[in-house]
Write a protein that holds these residues in place. Structure first.
Motif, PDB file in Angstrom:
ATOM      1  N   ASP A 102      26.542  -0.147  28.517  1.00 18.66           N
ATOM      2  CA  ASP A 102      25.061  -0.218  28.607  1.00 18.66           C
ATOM      3  C   ASP A 102      24.656  -0.480  30.031  1.00 18.66           C
ATOM      4  O   ASP A 102      25.171  -0.924  30.724  1.00 18.66           O
ATOM      5  CB  ASP A 102      24.333  -1.508  27.892  1.00 18.66           C
ATOM      6  N   SER A 131      15.965  -5.522  27.425  1.00 19.87           N
ATOM      7  CA  SER A 131      17.356  -6.061  27.292  1.00 19.87           C
ATOM      8  C   SER A 131      17.335  -6.882  25.789  1.00 19.87           C
ATOM      9  O   SER A 131      18.234  -7.007  25.386  1.00 19.87           O
ATOM     10  CB  SER A 131      17.754  -7.266  28.358  1.00 19.87           C
ATOM     11  N   SER A 170      19.112   6.847  24.755  1.00 18.32           N
ATOM     12  CA  SER A 170      18.333   5.835  25.864  1.00 18.32           C
ATOM     13  C   SER A 170      17.118   5.437  24.994  1.00 18.32           C
ATOM     14  O   SER A 170      16.339   6.299  24.308  1.00 18.32           O
ATOM     15  CB  SER A 170      18.061   6.630  27.005  1.00 18.32           C
ATOM     16  N   TYR A 207      16.807   2.094  28.936  1.00 22.24           N
ATOM     17  CA  TYR A 207      18.052   1.311  28.693  1.00 22.24           C
ATOM     18  C   TYR A 207      18.858   2.373  27.832  1.00 22.24           C
ATOM     19  O   TYR A 207      18.612   2.903  26.786  1.00 22.24           O
ATOM     20  CB  TYR A 207      17.618   0.212  27.775  1.00 22.24           C
ATOM     21  N   GLN A 266      12.293  -4.558  31.934  1.00 23.83           N
ATOM     22  CA  GLN A 266      13.726  -4.738  31.873  1.00 23.83           C
ATOM     23  C   GLN A 266      14.373  -5.887  31.154  1.00 23.83           C
ATOM     24  O   GLN A 266      15.023  -5.590  30.283  1.00 23.83           O
ATOM     25  CB  GLN A 266      14.374  -4.761  33.341  1.00 23.83           C
ATOM     26  N   GLN A 302      20.986   0.084  32.606  1.00 27.51           N
ATOM     27  CA  GLN A 302      19.384  -0.075  32.905  1.00 27.51           C
ATOM     28  C   GLN A 302      19.041   0.723  34.192  1.00 27.51           C
ATOM     29  O   GLN A 302      19.624   0.190  35.286  1.00 27.51           O
ATOM     30  CB  GLN A 302      18.760  -1.418  32.659  1.00 27.51           C
TER      31      GLN A 302
END
Length: 588
Positions: free
Chosen positions: A86, A165, A147, A130, A161, A88
Protein backbone atom coordinates in the motif's frame (compact mmCIF):
# COMPACT_ATOMS: atom_id res chain seq x y z
CA UNK A 1 -32.90 32.41 -5.02
CA UNK A 2 -32.33 35.65 -3.09
CA UNK A 3 -29.54 37.43 -5.07
CA UNK A 4 -28.18 39.03 -1.89
CA UNK A 5 -28.18 35.97 0.32
CA UNK A 6 -26.02 33.86 -2.00
CA UNK A 7 -28.03 30.80 -1.04
CA UNK A 8 -29.33 28.54 -3.72
CA UNK A 9 -30.08 24.88 -4.40
CA UNK A 10 -27.25 22.55 -5.31
CA UNK A 11 -27.79 19.92 -7.95
CA UNK A 12 -28.99 16.56 -6.70
CA UNK A 13 -26.54 13.70 -6.93
CA UNK A 14 -27.34 10.08 -7.40
CA UNK A 15 -26.01 7.05 -5.58
CA UNK A 16 -23.86 4.34 -7.08
CA UNK A 17 -25.16 3.48 -10.52
CA UNK A 18 -28.52 5.10 -9.78
CA UNK A 19 -30.17 8.20 -11.19
CA UNK A 20 -30.77 11.16 -8.95
CA UNK A 21 -34.23 11.07 -7.41
CA UNK A 22 -36.92 12.98 -9.25
CA UNK A 23 -38.23 14.90 -6.27
CA UNK A 24 -35.61 17.38 -5.10
CA UNK A 25 -35.69 18.91 -1.68
CA UNK A 26 -34.67 22.50 -1.00
CA UNK A 27 -31.35 21.27 0.39
CA UNK A 28 -30.08 19.09 -2.43
CA UNK A 29 -28.60 15.66 -1.69
CA UNK A 30 -24.78 15.59 -1.45
CA UNK A 31 -24.52 19.35 -0.90
CA UNK A 32 -22.56 18.76 2.32
CA UNK A 33 -20.44 16.11 0.63
CA UNK A 34 -19.33 18.61 -2.02
CA UNK A 35 -18.24 21.05 0.69
CA UNK A 36 -15.34 18.62 1.25
CA UNK A 37 -15.01 16.44 -1.85
CA UNK A 38 -15.89 16.79 -5.52
CA UNK A 39 -16.05 13.04 -6.04
CA UNK A 40 -14.45 9.69 -5.18
CA UNK A 41 -12.86 7.64 -7.97
CA UNK A 42 -11.78 4.03 -8.20
CA UNK A 43 -9.04 3.26 -10.74
CA UNK A 44 -8.15 -0.31 -11.63
CA UNK A 45 -5.79 -2.05 -14.06
CA UNK A 46 -7.44 -3.51 -17.16
CA UNK A 47 -5.38 -5.96 -19.24
CA UNK A 48 -6.63 -4.41 -22.48
CA UNK A 49 -7.00 -0.74 -21.48
CA UNK A 50 -4.31 -0.31 -18.83
CA UNK A 51 -5.43 2.03 -16.07
CA UNK A 52 -9.21 2.40 -16.25
CA UNK A 53 -11.78 4.38 -14.30
CA UNK A 54 -13.96 1.76 -12.64
CA UNK A 55 -16.20 4.03 -10.63
CA UNK A 56 -17.00 7.70 -10.00
CA UNK A 57 -19.07 8.54 -6.96
CA UNK A 58 -21.51 10.32 -6.82
CA UNK A 59 -22.41 8.81 -10.14
CA UNK A 60 -23.61 12.03 -11.78
CA UNK A 61 -20.44 14.03 -11.10
CA UNK A 62 -19.13 14.94 -14.54
CA UNK A 63 -15.48 14.68 -15.44
CA UNK A 64 -14.21 15.47 -18.93
CA UNK A 65 -12.43 12.74 -20.90
CA UNK A 66 -9.13 14.59 -20.38
CA UNK A 67 -9.72 14.77 -16.62
CA UNK A 68 -10.61 11.07 -16.51
CA UNK A 69 -7.44 10.19 -18.43
CA UNK A 70 -5.29 12.33 -16.12
CA UNK A 71 -6.82 10.79 -12.98
CA UNK A 72 -6.24 7.28 -14.33
CA UNK A 73 -2.56 7.81 -15.15
CA UNK A 74 -1.82 9.81 -11.99
CA UNK A 75 -3.50 7.29 -9.69
CA UNK A 76 -0.92 4.57 -10.37
CA UNK A 77 2.81 4.74 -9.63
CA UNK A 78 5.08 4.84 -12.66
CA UNK A 79 6.37 1.39 -13.65
CA UNK A 80 9.87 2.53 -12.56
CA UNK A 81 8.65 2.96 -8.97
CA UNK A 82 7.91 -0.72 -8.35
CA UNK A 83 5.58 -0.01 -5.42
CA UNK A 84 4.36 -3.19 -3.75
CA UNK A 85 1.85 -3.19 -0.93
CA UNK A 86 0.00 0.00 0.00
CA UNK A 87 1.21 3.51 -0.80
CA UNK A 88 -0.28 7.00 -0.58
CA UNK A 89 0.51 10.09 -2.62
CA UNK A 90 -1.08 13.22 -4.12
CA UNK A 91 -1.49 14.91 -7.48
CA UNK A 92 -2.96 18.14 -8.85
CA UNK A 93 -4.61 18.65 -12.25
CA UNK A 94 -6.27 21.48 -14.13
CA UNK A 95 -9.99 21.54 -14.62
CA UNK A 96 -10.37 21.59 -18.36
CA UNK A 97 -12.70 21.56 -21.35
CA UNK A 98 -15.76 22.87 -19.56
CA UNK A 99 -17.04 25.55 -17.26
CA UNK A 100 -15.19 25.75 -13.94
CA UNK A 101 -16.80 24.32 -10.83
CA UNK A 102 -19.74 26.46 -9.69
CA UNK A 103 -18.64 29.20 -7.30
CA UNK A 104 -21.13 28.49 -4.54
CA UNK A 105 -21.88 30.61 -1.49
CA UNK A 106 -20.01 28.26 0.84
CA UNK A 107 -16.86 28.75 -1.28
CA UNK A 108 -16.95 32.47 -0.63
CA UNK A 109 -17.69 32.06 3.08
CA UNK A 110 -14.83 29.58 3.46
CA UNK A 111 -12.30 31.54 1.40
CA UNK A 112 -13.05 34.83 3.14
CA UNK A 113 -11.93 33.35 6.46
CA UNK A 114 -9.25 30.86 5.35
CA UNK A 115 -5.52 31.64 5.00
CA UNK A 116 -4.76 32.48 1.35
CA UNK A 117 -2.57 29.38 1.05
CA UNK A 118 -5.48 27.12 2.08
CA UNK A 119 -8.34 28.56 0.03
CA UNK A 120 -10.32 26.38 -2.34
CA UNK A 121 -8.76 25.94 -5.77
CA UNK A 122 -11.05 27.53 -8.37
CA UNK A 123 -9.38 25.91 -11.42
CA UNK A 124 -7.57 22.80 -10.16
CA UNK A 125 -8.44 19.49 -8.54
CA UNK A 126 -6.34 17.79 -5.89
CA UNK A 127 -6.21 14.01 -6.05
CA UNK A 128 -5.41 12.07 -2.88
CA UNK A 129 -4.49 8.48 -3.75
CA UNK A 130 -4.36 5.20 -1.84
CA UNK A 131 -2.83 2.58 -4.16
CA UNK A 132 -2.65 -1.16 -3.43
CA UNK A 133 -0.58 -3.67 -5.40
CA UNK A 134 -0.39 -7.21 -4.00
CA UNK A 135 0.09 -10.65 -5.50
CA UNK A 136 -3.19 -12.31 -6.43
CA UNK A 137 -3.21 -15.63 -8.29
CA UNK A 138 -6.90 -15.21 -9.16
CA UNK A 139 -6.02 -12.28 -11.46
CA UNK A 140 -4.56 -13.02 -14.91
CA UNK A 141 -1.69 -10.61 -14.47
CA UNK A 142 -0.92 -12.10 -11.06
CA UNK A 143 -1.43 -8.87 -9.15
CA UNK A 144 -4.31 -6.98 -7.56
CA UNK A 145 -3.82 -3.32 -8.59
CA UNK A 146 -6.32 -0.69 -7.58
CA UNK A 147 -6.44 2.92 -6.35
CA UNK A 148 -9.01 4.75 -4.29
CA UNK A 149 -8.86 8.48 -5.08
CA UNK A 150 -10.44 11.41 -3.25
CA UNK A 151 -10.88 14.42 -5.55
CA UNK A 152 -11.20 17.79 -3.82
CA UNK A 153 -10.53 21.48 -4.29
CA UNK A 154 -9.23 21.75 -0.72
CA UNK A 155 -5.45 21.36 -0.07
CA UNK A 156 -6.04 19.32 3.11
CA UNK A 157 -3.42 16.65 2.48
CA UNK A 158 -3.10 15.45 6.10
CA UNK A 159 -6.87 15.13 6.60
CA UNK A 160 -7.55 13.27 3.36
CA UNK A 161 -4.56 10.95 3.78
CA UNK A 162 -5.82 10.07 7.28
CA UNK A 163 -9.30 9.49 5.88
CA UNK A 164 -7.93 7.24 3.12
CA UNK A 165 -5.89 5.20 5.58
CA UNK A 166 -9.17 4.39 7.36
CA UNK A 167 -11.50 3.73 4.44
CA UNK A 168 -9.28 2.32 1.66
CA UNK A 169 -8.34 -1.00 3.35
CA UNK A 170 -12.01 -1.58 4.15
CA UNK A 171 -13.05 -0.66 0.62
CA UNK A 172 -10.57 -3.08 -1.00
CA UNK A 173 -12.15 -5.86 1.10
CA UNK A 174 -15.83 -4.92 0.85
CA UNK A 175 -15.97 -2.75 -2.30
CA UNK A 176 -18.99 -0.68 -3.38
CA UNK A 177 -21.35 -0.98 -0.37
CA UNK A 178 -18.56 0.20 1.93
CA UNK A 179 -17.83 3.22 -0.25
CA UNK A 180 -21.47 4.25 -0.41
CA UNK A 181 -21.78 4.07 3.38
CA UNK A 182 -18.66 6.19 3.93
CA UNK A 183 -19.79 8.81 1.42
CA UNK A 184 -23.16 8.99 3.16
CA UNK A 185 -21.32 9.71 6.41
CA UNK A 186 -19.23 12.45 4.76
CA UNK A 187 -22.50 13.93 3.47
CA UNK A 188 -23.44 14.47 7.13
CA UNK A 189 -20.26 16.33 8.01
CA UNK A 190 -20.57 20.01 8.94
CA UNK A 191 -19.07 22.36 6.37
CA UNK A 192 -15.44 23.43 6.89
CA UNK A 193 -15.56 26.76 8.72
CA UNK A 194 -12.25 28.56 9.32
CA UNK A 195 -11.46 28.83 13.00
CA UNK A 196 -13.70 25.96 14.08
CA UNK A 197 -12.76 22.57 15.52
CA UNK A 198 -14.96 19.86 14.00
CA UNK A 199 -15.78 16.24 14.73
CA UNK A 200 -16.02 14.29 11.47
CA UNK A 201 -17.66 10.86 11.99
CA UNK A 202 -16.39 8.09 9.74
CA UNK A 203 -16.51 4.30 9.43
CA UNK A 204 -19.08 3.82 12.18
CA UNK A 205 -21.64 2.29 9.78
CA UNK A 206 -19.07 0.25 7.87
CA UNK A 207 -17.31 -1.28 10.86
CA UNK A 208 -20.57 -1.53 12.82
CA UNK A 209 -18.85 0.01 15.81
CA UNK A 210 -19.66 2.88 18.14
CA UNK A 211 -19.43 6.20 16.30
CA UNK A 212 -15.82 7.09 15.47
CA UNK A 213 -14.52 10.48 14.35
CA UNK A 214 -11.56 12.48 13.20
CA UNK A 215 -11.27 15.77 15.03
CA UNK A 216 -9.72 18.64 13.08
CA UNK A 217 -9.17 22.35 13.45
CA UNK A 218 -9.92 24.24 10.23
CA UNK A 219 -7.26 26.99 10.00
CA UNK A 220 -8.34 30.63 9.98
CA UNK A 221 -6.46 33.65 8.69
CA UNK A 222 -6.63 35.15 12.20
CA UNK A 223 -5.03 32.08 13.84
CA UNK A 224 -1.56 32.51 15.21
CA UNK A 225 0.91 31.04 12.69
CA UNK A 226 1.79 28.24 15.10
CA UNK A 227 -1.71 27.21 16.10
CA UNK A 228 -1.66 24.62 18.88
CA UNK A 229 -3.39 21.28 18.27
CA UNK A 230 -7.11 21.37 19.04
CA UNK A 231 -8.26 20.28 22.45
CA UNK A 232 -10.79 17.48 22.35
CA UNK A 233 -14.16 19.14 22.27
CA UNK A 234 -17.10 17.53 23.98
CA UNK A 235 -19.56 15.61 21.88
CA UNK A 236 -22.40 14.04 23.81
CA UNK A 237 -22.75 10.78 21.94
CA UNK A 238 -19.24 10.50 20.56
CA UNK A 239 -17.56 7.36 21.95
CA UNK A 240 -14.78 6.44 21.88
CA UNK A 241 -12.82 9.73 21.93
CA UNK A 242 -12.09 11.12 18.46
CA UNK A 243 -8.69 10.86 16.80
CA UNK A 244 -7.23 14.37 16.91
CA UNK A 245 -5.30 15.51 13.83
CA UNK A 246 -2.84 18.25 14.74
CA UNK A 247 -3.26 19.76 11.27
CA UNK A 248 -5.42 19.32 8.18
CA UNK A 249 -2.60 20.23 5.81
CA UNK A 250 0.89 20.34 7.34
CA UNK A 251 3.40 17.64 6.40
CA UNK A 252 6.25 16.26 8.49
CA UNK A 253 8.58 18.91 7.14
CA UNK A 254 11.76 17.63 8.81
CA UNK A 255 11.29 14.11 7.47
CA UNK A 256 10.71 15.48 3.95
CA UNK A 257 13.73 17.79 4.06
CA UNK A 258 16.18 15.46 5.82
CA UNK A 259 18.39 14.89 2.75
CA UNK A 260 18.36 18.60 1.71
CA UNK A 261 18.76 20.39 5.06
CA UNK A 262 21.96 22.11 3.91
CA UNK A 263 20.08 23.58 0.93
CA UNK A 264 16.75 24.51 2.57
CA UNK A 265 17.38 28.26 2.30
CA UNK A 266 18.45 27.97 -1.34
CA UNK A 267 15.27 25.99 -2.06
CA UNK A 268 13.25 28.60 -0.14
CA UNK A 269 14.68 31.31 -2.40
CA UNK A 270 13.88 29.29 -5.53
CA UNK A 271 10.29 28.90 -4.33
CA UNK A 272 10.04 32.61 -3.42
CA UNK A 273 11.21 33.59 -6.90
CA UNK A 274 8.86 31.11 -8.64
CA UNK A 275 11.74 29.37 -10.39
CA UNK A 276 11.03 26.24 -12.51
CA UNK A 277 12.08 23.17 -10.51
CA UNK A 278 11.93 19.42 -11.15
CA UNK A 279 11.92 17.01 -8.21
CA UNK A 280 12.97 13.52 -9.31
CA UNK A 281 12.22 10.92 -6.64
CA UNK A 282 12.07 7.10 -6.55
CA UNK A 283 8.33 6.97 -5.74
CA UNK A 284 5.21 9.13 -6.13
CA UNK A 285 4.95 9.26 -2.33
CA UNK A 286 8.40 10.89 -2.01
CA UNK A 287 7.83 13.05 -5.09
CA UNK A 288 4.49 14.45 -3.93
CA UNK A 289 5.61 14.98 -0.33
CA UNK A 290 8.76 16.85 -1.39
CA UNK A 291 6.83 19.11 -3.79
CA UNK A 292 4.15 19.88 -1.18
CA UNK A 293 6.85 20.51 1.44
CA UNK A 294 8.59 22.96 -0.91
CA UNK A 295 5.30 24.77 -1.62
CA UNK A 296 4.61 25.08 2.12
CA UNK A 297 7.97 26.85 2.63
CA UNK A 298 6.36 30.15 1.69
CA UNK A 299 3.49 30.13 4.18
CA UNK A 300 1.77 32.42 4.98
CA UNK A 301 2.52 33.77 1.47
CA UNK A 302 0.36 32.17 -1.21
CA UNK A 303 2.21 30.06 -3.77
CA UNK A 304 1.08 31.69 -7.02
CA UNK A 305 2.83 29.40 -9.53
CA UNK A 306 1.69 26.06 -10.86
CA UNK A 307 2.82 22.87 -9.12
CA UNK A 308 2.31 19.18 -9.72
CA UNK A 309 3.15 16.89 -6.79
CA UNK A 310 3.21 13.91 -9.18
CA UNK A 311 3.53 14.18 -12.96
CA UNK A 312 3.88 11.51 -15.67
CA UNK A 313 4.83 11.34 -19.35
CA UNK A 314 1.16 10.54 -20.11
CA UNK A 315 -0.05 13.89 -18.78
CA UNK A 316 -1.88 16.08 -21.31
CA UNK A 317 0.50 18.93 -20.44
CA UNK A 318 3.66 16.90 -21.01
CA UNK A 319 4.49 18.68 -24.29
CA UNK A 320 3.77 22.08 -22.75
CA UNK A 321 6.21 21.49 -19.90
CA UNK A 322 8.97 19.77 -21.91
CA UNK A 323 9.19 21.94 -25.05
CA UNK A 324 12.59 23.49 -25.72
CA UNK A 325 11.25 26.25 -27.99
CA UNK A 326 10.54 28.52 -25.00
CA UNK A 327 11.72 29.04 -21.43
CA UNK A 328 10.45 26.49 -18.89
CA UNK A 329 7.18 27.58 -17.24
CA UNK A 330 7.02 28.67 -13.60
CA UNK A 331 6.07 25.26 -12.23
CA UNK A 332 7.34 22.75 -9.66
CA UNK A 333 7.12 19.22 -11.09
CA UNK A 334 7.36 16.03 -9.07
CA UNK A 335 8.36 13.04 -11.24
CA UNK A 336 9.61 9.48 -10.82
CA UNK A 337 10.53 8.41 -14.36
CA UNK A 338 14.29 8.92 -15.05
CA UNK A 339 13.29 9.72 -18.65
CA UNK A 340 12.54 13.24 -17.36
CA UNK A 341 16.28 13.83 -16.79
CA UNK A 342 16.73 13.66 -20.55
CA UNK A 343 13.62 15.65 -21.52
CA UNK A 344 14.11 18.37 -18.88
CA UNK A 345 17.87 18.90 -19.10
CA UNK A 346 17.23 22.49 -20.23
CA UNK A 347 15.44 23.30 -16.96
CA UNK A 348 17.53 25.52 -14.66
CA UNK A 349 16.99 23.59 -11.41
CA UNK A 350 16.63 19.85 -10.84
CA UNK A 351 16.51 18.23 -7.41
CA UNK A 352 17.13 14.49 -7.42
CA UNK A 353 16.47 12.67 -4.15
CA UNK A 354 16.82 8.98 -3.40
CA UNK A 355 15.76 6.63 -0.65
CA UNK A 356 16.84 8.12 2.71
CA UNK A 357 20.46 7.20 3.54
CA UNK A 358 22.43 7.79 6.71
CA UNK A 359 26.04 8.83 7.16
CA UNK A 360 26.72 7.49 10.63
CA UNK A 361 23.77 8.72 12.72
CA UNK A 362 23.04 11.72 10.46
CA UNK A 363 21.07 11.87 7.19
CA UNK A 364 23.28 11.93 4.11
CA UNK A 365 22.94 15.33 2.40
CA UNK A 366 22.51 15.77 -1.35
CA UNK A 367 25.28 17.81 -2.96
CA UNK A 368 25.05 21.05 -4.91
CA UNK A 369 26.04 20.30 -8.53
CA UNK A 370 26.14 22.10 -11.85
CA UNK A 371 23.49 21.15 -14.45
CA UNK A 372 26.29 20.10 -16.84
CA UNK A 373 26.79 17.03 -14.60
CA UNK A 374 23.20 15.98 -15.37
CA UNK A 375 23.88 13.74 -18.36
CA UNK A 376 22.92 10.15 -17.64
CA UNK A 377 19.80 8.44 -16.40
CA UNK A 378 21.73 7.05 -13.41
CA UNK A 379 22.61 10.54 -12.14
CA UNK A 380 23.27 10.60 -8.40
CA UNK A 381 21.10 12.52 -5.90
CA UNK A 382 21.87 16.23 -5.82
CA UNK A 383 20.58 19.76 -6.42
CA UNK A 384 21.62 20.56 -10.00
CA UNK A 385 21.61 24.34 -10.43
CA UNK A 386 23.82 27.35 -11.17
CA UNK A 387 21.75 29.51 -8.82
CA UNK A 388 23.72 31.29 -6.07
CA UNK A 389 21.72 32.02 -2.94
CA UNK A 390 21.35 35.69 -2.00
CA UNK A 391 21.27 34.97 1.74
CA UNK A 392 23.92 33.31 3.88
CA UNK A 393 23.08 29.88 5.26
CA UNK A 394 21.85 29.73 8.85
CA UNK A 395 24.55 27.39 10.18
CA UNK A 396 23.22 27.62 13.76
CA UNK A 397 19.84 26.20 12.67
CA UNK A 398 21.46 23.35 10.75
CA UNK A 399 23.68 22.51 13.69
CA UNK A 400 20.69 22.57 16.06
CA UNK A 401 18.63 20.26 13.84
CA UNK A 402 21.45 17.74 13.36
CA UNK A 403 22.24 17.79 17.07
CA UNK A 404 18.55 17.15 17.78
CA UNK A 405 18.70 14.14 15.48
CA UNK A 406 21.70 12.73 17.34
CA UNK A 407 19.92 13.24 20.66
CA UNK A 408 16.78 11.59 19.25
CA UNK A 409 14.67 14.71 19.70
CA UNK A 410 11.02 14.01 18.75
CA UNK A 411 10.34 14.47 15.05
CA UNK A 412 7.44 16.83 15.60
CA UNK A 413 9.79 19.10 17.60
CA UNK A 414 12.34 19.03 14.76
CA UNK A 415 9.59 19.88 12.27
CA UNK A 416 8.35 22.73 14.49
CA UNK A 417 11.90 24.21 14.60
CA UNK A 418 12.27 24.03 10.83
CA UNK A 419 8.79 25.38 10.13
CA UNK A 420 9.30 28.29 12.56
CA UNK A 421 12.58 29.18 10.83
CA UNK A 422 10.94 29.21 7.38
CA UNK A 423 7.93 31.13 8.68
CA UNK A 424 10.14 33.80 10.27
CA UNK A 425 12.21 34.00 7.08
CA UNK A 426 9.11 34.55 4.93
CA UNK A 427 7.63 37.05 7.38
CA UNK A 428 10.91 39.00 7.58
CA UNK A 429 10.84 39.26 3.79
CA UNK A 430 7.15 40.20 3.50
CA UNK A 431 6.77 42.63 6.45
CA UNK A 432 8.70 45.51 4.73
CA UNK A 433 6.52 45.02 1.64
CA UNK A 434 3.37 45.12 3.79
CA UNK A 435 4.51 48.28 5.58
CA UNK A 436 5.33 50.05 2.31
CA UNK A 437 2.03 48.93 0.76
CA UNK A 438 0.12 50.27 3.77
CA UNK A 439 1.80 53.66 3.29
CA UNK A 440 0.16 53.88 -0.16
CA UNK A 441 -3.33 53.86 1.34
CA UNK A 442 -5.03 57.30 1.43
CA UNK A 443 -5.59 58.77 4.89
CA UNK A 444 -9.04 58.11 6.32
CA UNK A 445 -9.65 61.84 6.85
CA UNK A 446 -9.38 62.34 3.05
CA UNK A 447 -12.48 60.17 2.52
CA UNK A 448 -15.63 62.31 2.38
CA UNK A 449 -19.24 61.15 1.84
CA UNK A 450 -20.17 62.88 -1.39
CA UNK A 451 -16.92 62.68 -3.35
CA UNK A 452 -15.27 59.80 -5.18
CA UNK A 453 -12.81 58.16 -2.76
CA UNK A 454 -9.11 58.91 -3.41
CA UNK A 455 -6.98 56.36 -5.28
CA UNK A 456 -4.33 54.05 -3.82
CA UNK A 457 -0.92 55.46 -4.74
CA UNK A 458 1.22 53.38 -7.15
CA UNK A 459 3.87 50.93 -5.92
CA UNK A 460 7.27 52.37 -6.86
CA UNK A 461 9.98 49.74 -6.60
CA UNK A 462 12.83 52.23 -6.21
CA UNK A 463 11.02 54.01 -3.35
CA UNK A 464 10.48 50.68 -1.64
CA UNK A 465 14.14 49.64 -2.01
CA UNK A 466 15.23 52.98 -0.50
CA UNK A 467 12.91 52.37 2.48
CA UNK A 468 14.76 49.14 3.33
CA UNK A 469 17.69 51.03 4.84
CA UNK A 470 15.52 51.96 7.83
CA UNK A 471 12.67 49.42 7.64
CA UNK A 472 14.18 46.34 6.03
CA UNK A 473 14.26 42.65 6.99
CA UNK A 474 17.37 43.25 9.12
CA UNK A 475 15.00 44.47 11.85
CA UNK A 476 13.49 41.00 12.29
CA UNK A 477 16.03 38.59 10.75
CA UNK A 478 19.67 37.98 11.73
CA UNK A 479 20.59 36.52 8.32
CA UNK A 480 23.06 38.54 6.27
CA UNK A 481 23.21 38.67 2.52
CA UNK A 482 22.04 40.50 -0.58
CA UNK A 483 18.47 41.30 0.46
CA UNK A 484 18.22 44.06 -2.17
CA UNK A 485 19.14 41.63 -4.95
CA UNK A 486 16.56 39.14 -3.67
CA UNK A 487 13.82 41.80 -3.72
CA UNK A 488 14.78 42.89 -7.23
CA UNK A 489 14.39 39.32 -8.50
CA UNK A 490 11.19 38.89 -6.50
CA UNK A 491 9.64 41.87 -8.33
CA UNK A 492 9.93 39.87 -11.59
CA UNK A 493 8.29 36.74 -10.15
CA UNK A 494 4.64 35.60 -10.27
CA UNK A 495 4.59 35.74 -6.48
CA UNK A 496 5.10 39.52 -6.36
CA UNK A 497 2.34 39.97 -8.94
CA UNK A 498 0.01 37.65 -7.00
CA UNK A 499 0.80 39.25 -3.64
CA UNK A 500 0.41 42.81 -5.00
CA UNK A 501 -2.90 42.07 -6.75
CA UNK A 502 -4.35 40.49 -3.59
CA UNK A 503 -3.21 43.33 -1.32
CA UNK A 504 -4.38 46.01 -3.79
CA UNK A 505 -7.79 44.31 -4.02
CA UNK A 506 -8.11 44.17 -0.22
CA UNK A 507 -7.10 47.82 0.11
CA UNK A 508 -9.55 48.88 -2.62
CA UNK A 509 -12.34 47.03 -0.80
CA UNK A 510 -11.33 48.73 2.44
CA UNK A 511 -11.50 52.12 0.71
CA UNK A 512 -14.98 51.29 -0.63
CA UNK A 513 -16.06 50.19 2.84
CA UNK A 514 -14.72 53.38 4.48
CA UNK A 515 -16.48 55.46 1.83
CA UNK A 516 -19.76 53.61 2.41
CA UNK A 517 -19.42 54.11 6.17
CA UNK A 518 -18.73 57.81 5.63
CA UNK A 519 -21.94 58.09 3.59
CA UNK A 520 -23.89 56.15 6.22
CA UNK A 521 -22.66 58.40 9.04
CA UNK A 522 -23.36 61.61 7.12
CA UNK A 523 -26.08 63.67 8.81
CA UNK A 524 -26.66 66.21 6.04
CA UNK A 525 -28.00 64.14 3.15
CA UNK A 526 -31.01 66.48 2.72
CA UNK A 527 -28.65 69.48 2.51
CA UNK A 528 -26.54 67.69 -0.09
CA UNK A 529 -29.63 66.98 -2.25
CA UNK A 530 -30.86 70.61 -2.38
CA UNK A 531 -28.68 71.79 -5.25
CA UNK A 532 -28.36 68.45 -7.04
CA UNK A 533 -30.09 67.47 -10.27
CA UNK A 534 -32.37 64.45 -10.46
CA UNK A 535 -29.69 62.63 -12.46
CA UNK A 536 -27.14 63.11 -9.66
CA UNK A 537 -29.63 61.95 -7.01
CA UNK A 538 -30.61 58.84 -8.99
CA UNK A 539 -26.90 58.12 -9.55
CA UNK A 540 -26.38 58.22 -5.76
CA UNK A 541 -29.21 55.71 -5.25
CA UNK A 542 -27.77 53.31 -7.83
CA UNK A 543 -24.24 53.55 -6.39
CA UNK A 544 -25.47 53.05 -2.84
CA UNK A 545 -27.45 50.00 -3.92
CA UNK A 546 -24.39 48.60 -5.70
CA UNK A 547 -22.28 49.04 -2.56
CA UNK A 548 -25.00 47.41 -0.47
CA UNK A 549 -25.05 44.37 -2.75
CA UNK A 550 -21.25 44.10 -2.46
CA UNK A 551 -21.37 44.43 1.32
CA UNK A 552 -24.20 41.94 1.73
CA UNK A 553 -22.26 39.54 -0.48
CA UNK A 554 -19.42 39.81 2.07
CA UNK A 555 -17.17 41.56 -0.45
CA UNK A 556 -16.87 44.71 1.68
CA UNK A 557 -15.97 44.68 5.40
CA UNK A 558 -18.90 46.79 6.65
CA UNK A 559 -20.84 46.40 9.90
CA UNK A 560 -24.54 45.54 9.84
CA UNK A 561 -25.52 48.83 11.55
CA UNK A 562 -23.87 50.79 8.73
CA UNK A 563 -25.78 48.76 6.14
CA UNK A 564 -29.07 49.58 7.88
CA UNK A 565 -28.23 53.31 7.84
CA UNK A 566 -27.37 53.06 4.13
CA UNK A 567 -30.80 51.54 3.47
CA UNK A 568 -32.44 54.43 5.33
CA UNK A 569 -30.46 56.92 3.23
CA UNK A 570 -31.67 55.21 0.06
CA UNK A 571 -35.29 55.44 1.23
CA UNK A 572 -34.84 59.14 2.15
CA UNK A 573 -33.30 59.98 -1.22
CA UNK A 574 -35.95 58.08 -3.20
CA UNK A 575 -38.70 59.78 -1.17
CA UNK A 576 -37.44 63.18 -2.33
CA UNK A 577 -37.85 62.30 -6.01
CA UNK A 578 -40.97 62.74 -8.19
CA UNK A 579 -43.50 59.91 -8.14
CA UNK A 580 -42.62 58.66 -11.62
CA UNK A 581 -38.94 58.24 -10.67
CA UNK A 582 -39.94 56.61 -7.39
CA UNK A 583 -41.94 54.05 -9.39
CA UNK A 584 -38.91 53.32 -11.57
CA UNK A 585 -36.52 52.93 -8.60
CA UNK A 586 -39.02 51.03 -6.42
CA UNK A 587 -41.22 48.97 -8.77
CA UNK A 588 -44.19 47.22 -7.10
Amino acid sequence: MDPLSGAGPRRARGRLGAAAPGARAAAAPWARFSAWLECVCVVTFDLELGQALELVYPSDFRLTDKEKSSICYLSFPDSHSGCLGDTQFSFRIRQCGRQKSPWHAEDWHYNSGAPVSLQREPAHYFGYVYFRQVKDSSVKRGYFQKSLVLVSRLPFVRLFQALLSLIAPEYFDKLAPCLEAVCSEIDQWPAPVPGQTLNLPVMGVVLQLLPFALQVHVPSRVDRPEHSPPKQCSHENLLPAPVVLTSVHELDLFRCFQPVLTHVQTLWELMLLGEPLVVLAPSPAMSSEMVLALISCLQPLKFCCDYRPYFTIHDSEFKEFTTRTQAPPNVVLGVTNPFFIKTLQHWPHILRVGEPKMSGDLPKQVKLKKPSRLKTLDTKPGLYTTYSAHLHRDKALLKRLLKGLQKKRPWDTQTALLRRHLLELTQSFIIPLEHYMASLMPLQKSITPWKTPPQIRPFRQDDFLRSLEHAGPQLTCILKGDWLGLYRRFFKSPHFDGWYRQRHKEMAQKLEALHLEAICEAQNIETWMKDKSEVEVVDLVLKLREKLVQAQGHQLPVKEAALQRAQLHIETVIGSLPKDLQAVLCPP
